[in-house]
Motif scaffolding. Structure first.
Motif, short mmCIF file in Angstrom:
data_model
loop_
_atom_site.label_atom_id
_atom_site.label_comp_id
_atom_site.label_asym_id
_atom_site.label_seq_id
_atom_site.Cartn_x
_atom_site.Cartn_y
_atom_site.Cartn_z
N HIS A 30 -136.26 -3.29 16.25
CA HIS A 30 -135.09 -3.13 15.25
C HIS A 30 -134.42 -1.78 15.25
CE1 HIS A 30 -132.33 -4.12 11.92
NE2 HIS A 30 -132.95 -3.12 11.20
N LEU A 31 -135.37 -0.71 14.95
CA LEU A 31 -134.89 0.79 14.67
C LEU A 31 -134.54 1.39 16.30
CD1 LEU A 31 -137.42 2.14 12.18
CD2 LEU A 31 -135.09 1.25 11.77
N ASN A 32 -135.15 1.10 17.45
CA ASN A 32 -134.89 1.44 18.68
C ASN A 32 -133.40 0.87 19.04
OD1 ASN A 32 -136.80 2.85 19.35
ND2 ASN A 32 -138.08 1.21 20.16
N LYS A 33 -132.97 -0.65 18.29
CA LYS A 33 -131.64 -0.78 18.59
C LYS A 33 -130.76 -0.15 17.77
CE LYS A 33 -129.01 -5.29 18.16
NZ LYS A 33 -128.14 -4.93 17.18
N LEU A 34 -130.93 0.09 16.62
CA LEU A 34 -130.15 0.62 15.74
C LEU A 34 -129.71 2.25 16.33
CD1 LEU A 34 -131.18 -0.30 12.25
CD2 LEU A 34 -129.19 -0.94 13.57
N ASN A 35 -130.87 2.76 16.90
CA ASN A 35 -130.86 4.28 17.45
C ASN A 35 -130.11 4.20 18.75
OD1 ASN A 35 -131.74 6.95 17.44
ND2 ASN A 35 -133.05 6.62 19.27
N ALA A 36 -130.16 2.97 19.51
CA ALA A 36 -129.25 3.15 20.54
C ALA A 36 -127.85 3.08 20.44
CB ALA A 36 -129.72 2.04 21.51
N GLU A 37 -127.64 2.38 19.43
CA GLU A 37 -126.36 2.26 19.01
C GLU A 37 -125.85 3.28 18.11
OE1 GLU A 37 -126.75 -1.29 15.99
OE2 GLU A 37 -126.62 -2.68 17.89
N GLY A 38 -126.52 4.17 17.94
CA GLY A 38 -126.12 5.52 17.23
C GLY A 38 -126.21 5.37 15.64
N THR A 39 -126.54 4.29 15.36
CA THR A 39 -126.63 4.06 13.67
C THR A 39 -127.45 4.54 12.98
OG1 THR A 39 -125.47 1.90 14.13
CG2 THR A 39 -126.59 1.89 11.98
N LEU A 40 -128.68 4.81 13.66
CA LEU A 40 -129.95 5.36 13.00
C LEU A 40 -129.97 6.75 13.18
CD1 LEU A 40 -132.76 4.59 11.73
CD2 LEU A 40 -133.68 4.87 13.95
N LYS A 41 -130.10 7.47 12.05
CA LYS A 41 -130.25 8.92 12.00
C LYS A 41 -131.54 9.50 11.93
CE LYS A 41 -126.04 8.95 12.65
NZ LYS A 41 -125.54 8.98 13.77
N MET A 42 -132.45 8.84 11.36
CA MET A 42 -134.07 9.21 11.19
C MET A 42 -134.62 8.00 10.24
SD MET A 42 -134.42 12.10 8.07
CE MET A 42 -136.19 11.69 8.01
N ALA A 43 -135.86 8.19 10.56
CA ALA A 43 -136.91 6.99 10.08
C ALA A 43 -138.33 7.52 9.96
CB ALA A 43 -136.56 5.42 10.52
N GLY A 44 -139.07 6.97 9.17
CA GLY A 44 -140.48 7.20 9.17
C GLY A 44 -140.89 6.79 7.86
N PRO A 45 -142.48 6.78 7.90
CA PRO A 45 -143.10 5.97 6.62
C PRO A 45 -143.66 7.05 5.61
CG PRO A 45 -144.84 6.44 8.40
CD PRO A 45 -143.43 6.86 8.82
N PHE A 46 -143.38 6.67 4.49
CA PHE A 46 -144.09 7.29 3.56
C PHE A 46 -145.70 7.19 3.66
CE2 PHE A 46 -139.91 6.55 1.17
CZ PHE A 46 -139.57 7.78 1.31
N LEU A 47 -146.54 8.12 3.11
CA LEU A 47 -147.84 8.07 3.06
C LEU A 47 -148.48 8.24 1.88
CD1 LEU A 47 -148.39 10.35 6.32
CD2 LEU A 47 -147.91 8.01 6.22
N ASP A 48 -149.73 7.47 1.69
CA ASP A 48 -150.44 7.51 0.35
C ASP A 48 -151.42 8.59 0.26
OD1 ASP A 48 -152.53 6.61 1.81
OD2 ASP A 48 -152.41 4.52 0.92
N ALA A 49 -152.20 9.00 -0.44
CA ALA A 49 -153.19 9.93 -0.58
C ALA A 49 -154.26 9.78 0.35
CB ALA A 49 -153.70 10.05 -1.94
N ASP A 50 -154.41 8.65 1.15
CA ASP A 50 -155.18 8.69 2.34
C ASP A 50 -154.75 8.81 3.49
OD1 ASP A 50 -157.68 8.08 0.59
OD2 ASP A 50 -157.05 6.01 0.38
N GLY A 51 -153.27 9.01 3.43
CA GLY A 51 -152.66 9.35 5.01
C GLY A 51 -152.16 7.93 5.32
N LYS A 52 -152.21 6.64 4.65
CA LYS A 52 -151.84 5.40 5.07
C LYS A 52 -150.44 5.17 4.60
CE LYS A 52 -156.49 3.74 5.57
NZ LYS A 52 -157.48 2.95 5.31
N PRO A 53 -149.55 4.34 5.78
CA PRO A 53 -148.16 4.23 5.16
C PRO A 53 -148.13 3.10 3.89
CG PRO A 53 -148.66 3.66 7.35
CD PRO A 53 -150.01 3.96 6.91
N CYS A 54 -147.39 3.34 3.27
CA CYS A 54 -146.99 2.96 1.76
C CYS A 54 -145.45 2.69 1.52
CB CYS A 54 -147.66 3.56 0.65
SG CYS A 54 -147.19 5.44 0.40
#
Length: 97
Positions: free
Chosen positions: A27-51
């Motif tokens: 989904h994000l790759n499609k938005l990126n190819a269209e020029g819609t996505l500017k940046m993305a990534g996960p927040f991490l908890d204290a253990d470094g796991k996505p939250c």
């Protein structure tokens, strides 16, 4: 206009995140190819796991941005406890500036 999605995962839903991740990345790759996505990534908890997630898109309206947030496979899978869609002004280190 830029909009930021501030997404918080439901507690104990890391398995949902991992199962939906391939569709989410597609989904994000499609938005990126269209020029819609500017940046993305996960927040991490204290253990470094996505939250959660931070996604920044460019759309004409907040309604269009909200529709993109709702279409995300993570949202469709029920991963998020909450999603805020907010107008965003990228001031520092904006590669498009």
């Amino acid at each position: 206009m830029l909009f930021a999605f501030l997404c918080k995962d439901k507690p104990g839903h890391l398995n949902v995140r991992m199962e939906a991740r391939p569709a989410h990345v597609e989904h994000l790759n499609k938005l990126n190819a269209e020029g819609t996505l500017k940046m993305a990534g996960p927040f991490l908890d204290a253990d470094g796991k996505p939250c959660g997630s931070l996604v920044i898109v460019e759309t004409d309206t907040i309604e269009a941005a909200t529709a993109l947030a709702d279409a995300d496979p993570y949202a469709k899978a029920g991963l998020f406890e909450s999603v805020e869609v907010k107008p965003f002004n990228w001031v520092f280190n904006n590669p498009g500036a």
